[in-house]
Design a protein around this motif. Sequence first.
Motif, short mmCIF file in Angstrom:
data_model
loop_
_atom_site.label_atom_id
_atom_site.label_comp_id
_atom_site.label_asym_id
_atom_site.label_seq_id
_atom_site.Cartn_x
_atom_site.Cartn_y
_atom_site.Cartn_z
N HIS A 51 5.11 -1.05 -7.46
CA HIS A 51 4.84 -0.04 -8.14
C HIS A 51 6.63 0.70 -9.06
O HIS A 51 8.02 0.43 -7.67
CB HIS A 51 4.54 2.24 -7.30
CG HIS A 51 3.46 1.65 -6.90
ND1 HIS A 51 1.94 2.48 -7.89
CD2 HIS A 51 2.09 1.38 -6.20
CE1 HIS A 51 1.40 2.44 -7.70
NE2 HIS A 51 0.99 1.87 -6.71
N HIS B 144 0.02 -5.71 -5.95
CA HIS B 144 1.21 -4.83 -7.45
C HIS B 144 2.10 -3.98 -6.43
O HIS B 144 2.32 -3.65 -4.89
CB HIS B 144 0.62 -3.48 -7.71
CG HIS B 144 -0.22 -2.64 -7.11
ND1 HIS B 144 -1.93 -2.42 -5.80
CD2 HIS B 144 0.42 -1.34 -7.11
CE1 HIS B 144 -1.27 -1.76 -5.44
NE2 HIS B 144 -0.86 -0.96 -5.37
N TYR C 241 1.16 2.66 2.79
CA TYR C 241 2.73 3.39 2.40
C TYR C 241 3.01 4.43 3.32
O TYR C 241 1.94 4.79 4.28
CB TYR C 241 1.79 3.80 0.93
CG TYR C 241 1.80 3.41 -0.28
CD1 TYR C 241 2.53 2.75 -0.70
CD2 TYR C 241 0.36 2.57 -0.33
CE1 TYR C 241 2.66 1.99 -1.98
CE2 TYR C 241 -0.02 1.83 -1.93
CZ TYR C 241 0.86 1.30 -2.15
OH TYR C 241 1.02 0.42 -3.33
N TYR D 277 -4.91 -4.19 -1.18
CA TYR D 277 -5.49 -3.31 -0.34
C TYR D 277 -5.95 -2.64 -0.77
O TYR D 277 -6.88 -2.74 -1.68
CB TYR D 277 -4.18 -2.61 0.48
CG TYR D 277 -3.58 -1.50 -1.04
CD1 TYR D 277 -4.86 0.00 -0.81
CD2 TYR D 277 -2.54 -0.93 -1.32
CE1 TYR D 277 -3.82 0.10 -1.94
CE2 TYR D 277 -1.53 -1.25 -2.09
CZ TYR D 277 -2.78 0.42 -3.18
OH TYR D 277 -2.34 1.73 -3.87
N ARG E 249 -7.53 -3.05 -4.40
CA ARG E 249 -7.06 -3.20 -5.40
C ARG E 249 -6.19 -3.87 -5.25
O ARG E 249 -5.64 -4.72 -4.16
CB ARG E 249 -5.54 -2.16 -5.34
CG ARG E 249 -5.53 -0.68 -5.28
CD ARG E 249 -5.04 0.09 -6.45
NE ARG E 249 -5.02 -0.17 -7.47
CZ ARG E 249 -3.27 0.09 -7.89
NH1 ARG E 249 -3.30 0.63 -7.47
NH2 ARG E 249 -3.25 -1.11 -9.09
FE LIG Z 1 -0.37 0.94 -4.63
#
Ligand SMILES: [Fe+2]
Length: 306
Positions: free
Chosen positions: A220, A218, A160, A194, A215
Amino acid sequence: MSDLTQTQLLQRVKHSNRPNGNPRVQKISARIVGDLFRAIDELDIQPDEFWAGVDWLSRLCSGGQAGLITAGLGFDRLLDIRLDEADERAGRNAGTPRAIEGPLYIAGAPLSKYETRVDEAGEAQRGETMVMEGRVVDVNGQPVAGAIIDVWHANELGRYSHFDPDQAEYALRRRIETDAQGRYRFRSFLPPGYAIPPNSPTSELFSAIGRHGNRPAHIHFLVVAPGLRTLTTQVNVPGDSFIDDDFAFATRDGLILKLEKNTSAKGYESLGVKEPFTRVPFDFVMQPAADESEAAPQARVARALA
Ligand SMILES: [Fe+2]
């Protein structure tokens, strides 16, 4: 100072009945300290184990990973489940399900009306091109004009912006304001899943307890609109092998996307789409706010970021 028994020591550290203290903090602190005293006694935790735990906690916090471990140990989902249960009791269970925010939201992303690119125009292909689009509506199906949708997702390496020094400020983070019909759309690429950072305090604990730290893919969202209850959620890309085994326990029915592959580019020229792409329809259904505080941007789960 006289010798103390365990019980006497606990009474002294509970901080209760101190007139200058905050009663709520006193109560929570006393309960948690008491529970830990009991765990140390019942599990016969040895000094070296205790101090190894303190060292781990110090490294976890100084590395900014406290918000990661809360998700991995289920606390974030627990808070959502408790809110869901309160909603159920109050008859407020309509609308798009909430899902955990995670520790990686950054406020103030660039704002566009109706449509935007979340990825950057002109950069190399980073994944399957998608356009996600739909409406923000209330629980009666009425369109919500002027809702602000915050969207953020990981890059092709599962990282991110803001937390990754290799990415530009606000990369893969945007805000979109819905039009008069409550519509929004954005172009990006389907992000991959990730894993938690290797060789970190979080991965140390997960390897010690025999869990993976993956994870599923996805995206957000944080949706805010006047008079409506702020919605924090995330949606899953279907087909990910970790979709039912998420490190953060965040996968929910109603939040798994439907992908419309090979959609014609006609009508999507303004987003720079020239070839058939993957269309992702999704409507956000927002509950009415019970009061002002539920509709405010800060109604999202507030947290301090390191
Ligand atoms: Fe995330």
